[in-house]
Design a protein around this motif. Structure first.
Motif, PDB file in Angstrom:
ATOM      1  N   LYS A 217      25.293   4.294  -8.087  1.00 51.28           N
ATOM      2  CA  LYS A 217      24.173   3.545  -7.512  1.00 51.28           C
ATOM      3  C   LYS A 217      23.377   4.513  -6.638  1.00 51.28           C
ATOM      4  N   LEU A 218      22.473   5.242  -7.283  1.00 48.56           N
ATOM      5  CA  LEU A 218      21.752   6.322  -6.609  1.00 48.56           C
ATOM      6  C   LEU A 218      20.574   5.822  -5.786  1.00 48.56           C
ATOM      7  N   SER A 219      20.136   4.594  -6.035  1.00 45.29           N
ATOM      8  CA  SER A 219      19.028   4.025  -5.264  1.00 45.29           C
ATOM      9  C   SER A 219      18.963   2.527  -5.524  1.00 45.29           C
ATOM     10  N   ASN A 220      18.159   1.842  -4.743  1.00 44.34           N
ATOM     11  CA  ASN A 220      17.860   0.428  -4.983  1.00 44.34           C
ATOM     12  C   ASN A 220      16.459   0.328  -5.563  1.00 44.34           C
ATOM     13  N   GLU A 221      16.313  -0.408  -6.649  1.00 48.67           N
ATOM     14  CA  GLU A 221      15.026  -0.574  -7.312  1.00 48.67           C
ATOM     15  C   GLU A 221      14.659  -2.059  -7.325  1.00 48.67           C
ATOM     16  N   ASN A 222      13.656  -2.410  -6.539  1.00 49.85           N
ATOM     17  CA  ASN A 222      13.196  -3.791  -6.426  1.00 49.85           C
ATOM     18  C   ASN A 222      12.036  -4.009  -7.387  1.00 49.85           C
ATOM     19  N   TYR A 223      12.292  -4.732  -8.482  1.00 51.92           N
ATOM     20  CA  TYR A 223      11.250  -4.947  -9.482  1.00 51.92           C
ATOM     21  C   TYR A 223      10.243  -5.996  -9.011  1.00 51.92           C
ATOM     22  N   GLY A 224       8.964  -5.620  -9.063  1.00 53.04           N
ATOM     23  CA  GLY A 224       7.907  -6.563  -8.717  1.00 53.04           C
ATOM     24  C   GLY A 224       6.900  -6.696  -9.850  1.00 53.04           C
ATOM     25  N   ILE A 225       6.065  -7.700  -9.753  1.00 52.40           N
ATOM     26  CA  ILE A 225       4.963  -7.874 -10.706  1.00 52.40           C
ATOM     27  C   ILE A 225       3.707  -7.307 -10.059  1.00 52.40           C
ATOM     28  N   GLY A 226       3.146  -6.287 -10.685  1.00 58.15           N
ATOM     29  CA  GLY A 226       1.977  -5.620 -10.138  1.00 58.15           C
ATOM     30  C   GLY A 226       0.684  -6.347 -10.463  1.00 58.15           C
ATOM     31  N   VAL A 227      -0.195  -6.446  -9.474  1.00 61.54           N
ATOM     32  CA  VAL A 227      -1.523  -7.027  -9.666  1.00 61.54           C
ATOM     33  C   VAL A 227      -2.547  -6.110  -9.009  1.00 61.54           C
ATOM     34  N   LYS A 228      -3.801  -6.343  -9.292  1.00 66.94           N
ATOM     35  CA  LYS A 228      -4.872  -5.519  -8.733  1.00 66.94           C
ATOM     36  C   LYS A 228      -4.904  -5.643  -7.216  1.00 66.94           C
ATOM     37  N   LYS A 229      -5.147  -4.554  -6.534  1.00 69.10           N
ATOM     38  CA  LYS A 229      -5.171  -4.523  -5.085  1.00 69.10           C
ATOM     39  C   LYS A 229      -6.156  -5.546  -4.523  1.00 69.10           C
ATOM     40  N   GLY A 230      -5.679  -6.342  -3.572  1.00 63.31           N
ATOM     41  CA  GLY A 230      -6.533  -7.319  -2.911  1.00 63.31           C
ATOM     42  C   GLY A 230      -6.529  -8.703  -3.527  1.00 63.31           C
ATOM     43  N   ASP A 231      -5.837  -8.888  -4.650  1.00 59.77           N
ATOM     44  CA  ASP A 231      -5.827 -10.194  -5.309  1.00 59.77           C
ATOM     45  C   ASP A 231      -4.701 -11.057  -4.719  1.00 59.77           C
ATOM     46  N   ASP A 232      -4.856 -11.424  -3.452  1.00 57.69           N
ATOM     47  CA  ASP A 232      -3.834 -12.193  -2.743  1.00 57.69           C
ATOM     48  C   ASP A 232      -3.577 -13.556  -3.376  1.00 57.69           C
ATOM     49  N   LYS A 233      -4.628 -14.143  -3.932  1.00 61.83           N
ATOM     50  CA  LYS A 233      -4.501 -15.463  -4.533  1.00 61.83           C
ATOM     51  C   LYS A 233      -3.544 -15.435  -5.723  1.00 61.83           C
ATOM     52  N   LEU A 234      -3.703 -14.424  -6.565  1.00 60.65           N
ATOM     53  CA  LEU A 234      -2.834 -14.310  -7.737  1.00 60.65           C
ATOM     54  C   LEU A 234      -1.403 -13.970  -7.320  1.00 60.65           C
ATOM     55  N   VAL A 235      -1.245 -13.120  -6.315  1.00 61.27           N
ATOM     56  CA  VAL A 235       0.088 -12.793  -5.810  1.00 61.27           C
ATOM     57  C   VAL A 235       0.810 -14.057  -5.364  1.00 61.27           C
ATOM     58  N   GLY A 236       0.113 -14.911  -4.631  1.00 61.09           N
ATOM     59  CA  GLY A 236       0.714 -16.154  -4.159  1.00 61.09           C
ATOM     60  C   GLY A 236       1.146 -17.059  -5.293  1.00 61.09           C
ATOM     61  N   LYS A 237       0.325 -17.161  -6.325  1.00 60.84           N
ATOM     62  CA  LYS A 237       0.659 -18.020  -7.460  1.00 60.84           C
ATOM     63  C   LYS A 237       1.856 -17.480  -8.243  1.00 60.84           C
ATOM     64  N   ILE A 238       1.901 -16.162  -8.402  1.00 64.62           N
ATOM     65  CA  ILE A 238       3.026 -15.565  -9.123  1.00 64.62           C
ATOM     66  C   ILE A 238       4.318 -15.733  -8.323  1.00 64.62           C
ATOM     67  N   ASN A 239       4.251 -15.532  -7.008  1.00 62.90           N
ATOM     68  CA  ASN A 239       5.439 -15.716  -6.180  1.00 62.90           C
ATOM     69  C   ASN A 239       5.985 -17.139  -6.289  1.00 62.90           C
ATOM     70  N   LYS A 240       5.096 -18.093  -6.307  1.00 59.66           N
ATOM     71  CA  LYS A 240       5.517 -19.492  -6.448  1.00 59.66           C
ATOM     72  C   LYS A 240       6.206 -19.713  -7.788  1.00 59.66           C
ATOM     73  N   ALA A 241       5.650 -19.112  -8.851  1.00 60.04           N
ATOM     74  CA  ALA A 241       6.244 -19.243 -10.183  1.00 60.04           C
ATOM     75  C   ALA A 241       7.632 -18.601 -10.226  1.00 60.04           C
ATOM     76  N   LEU A 242       7.782 -17.439  -9.586  1.00 64.66           N
ATOM     77  CA  LEU A 242       9.077 -16.762  -9.572  1.00 64.66           C
ATOM     78  C   LEU A 242      10.132 -17.584  -8.833  1.00 64.66           C
ATOM     79  N   GLU A 243       9.735 -18.211  -7.742  1.00 62.61           N
ATOM     80  CA  GLU A 243      10.658 -19.076  -7.002  1.00 62.61           C
ATOM     81  C   GLU A 243      11.102 -20.258  -7.861  1.00 62.61           C
ATOM     82  N   GLN A 244      10.169 -20.816  -8.629  1.00 59.57           N
ATOM     83  CA  GLN A 244      10.499 -21.925  -9.517  1.00 59.57           C
ATOM     84  C   GLN A 244      11.429 -21.476 -10.634  1.00 59.57           C
TER      85      GLN A 244
END
Length: 277
Positions: A217-244
């Motif tokens: 275990k040489l490192s920790n890799e936290n996988y995220g979904i990348g979106v365009k910088k500044g698109d807070d609205k889309l980030v929020g919607k994706i986070n909600k979907a991931l929680e569901q």
């Protein structure tokens, strides 16, 4: 009479222009899912995560996560356009608007966060080594003087060179499949990337018994979904979907379906915003 005809003709032109403009504006809406298509960046050559099958379909954990998120954004599966996004091209693909979001074993790092935004994380993986079955690399330092392979743009190889085995001979290719071929043909001594990716390769029928995970275990890799910088609205919607996805059991189902055959021991589903250093 001529004046009335000209006025009428102008009115028709204006009406047609307005109609065309209205139609064009509804072709795509990545924030709300109200458009006809959504373009998602994935890997095409990572078994268990993002793989383009011979019949043209797509499989893997990242693919299943992306489908779930897209559905929660209002898109059906046939409205998704899949786009291959290699490691070195992920930031520029988002910046250019080539894709709406990326789910491609995309580790969240401070350097990347300066260029793009992330939703998640949705999976915690660890950097490891894939070696030949008769290999004797038991710790990271054993890579000093040996040939190490990874892909251009990956953080894994740089992590080894900077902190684990500075004297490793680094070879970087465009895709992990090229590294795998080099490992099989003894051009390189080890392939480094995340353990879930390596497990997917090792479990493929044509490679069974030829390779093994070093179990580091040489490192920790936290996988995220990348979106365009500044698109807070889309980030929020994706986070909600991931929680569901976690709460309704779909996340665990996808883990078992994609990693189960490789006997991969995954970490529990991470909490949104919880980055393990």
């Amino acid at each position: 009479m001529k004046l009335r005809q000209a006025t009428a003709a102008a009115a028709v032109v204006l009406a047609l222009t307005a109609t065309a403009t209205a139609c064009g504006s509804s072709d795509k809406d990545s924030d709300s899912g109200g458009g006809k298509k959504i373009t998602i960046g994935i890997k095409f050559d990572q078994p268990g995560l993002g793989l383009k099958e011979p019949d043209g379909s797509y499989s893997g954990f990242d693919v299943d996560v992306a489908k779930y998120v897209a559905q929660k954004l209002g898109y059906k599966e046939n409205q998704i356009t899949w786009k291959e996004t290699q490691s070195a091209d992920r930031e520029t693909s988002l910046q250019r608007g080539d894709v709406d979001f990326i789910a491609a074993s995309y580790s969240i790092t401070d350097e990347r966060k300066a260029k793009v935004d992330f939703a998640g994380p949705y999976l915690l993986a660890h950097q490891d080594l894939l070696i030949r079955a008769d290999g004797n690399i038991t710790k990271g330092e054993d890579l000093n003087g040996k040939k190490l392979c990874s892909v251009t743009g990956s953080t894994s190889a740089q992590n080894v060179k900077k902190t684990i085995a500075p004297k490793a001979q680094l070879k970087q290719y465009g895709a992990y499949s090229e590294c795998l071929s080099g490992l099989q043909n003894k051009v390189v001594d080890a392939l480094t990337t995340d353990d879930d990716i390596l497990a997917g390769y090792a479990s493929q029928k044509q490679y069974k018994g030829k390779f093994k995970l070093a179990g580091l275990k040489l490192s920790n890799e936290n996988y995220g979904i990348g979106v365009k910088k500044g698109d807070d609205k889309l980030v929020g919607k994706i986070n909600k979907a991931l929680e569901q996805m976690v709460s309704d059991g779909s996340w665990e189902k996808a883990v078992k379906a994609n990693f189960g055959p490789a006997s991969y021991k995954n970490e529990p589903a991470p909490k949104i915003g919880d980055i393990v250093k």
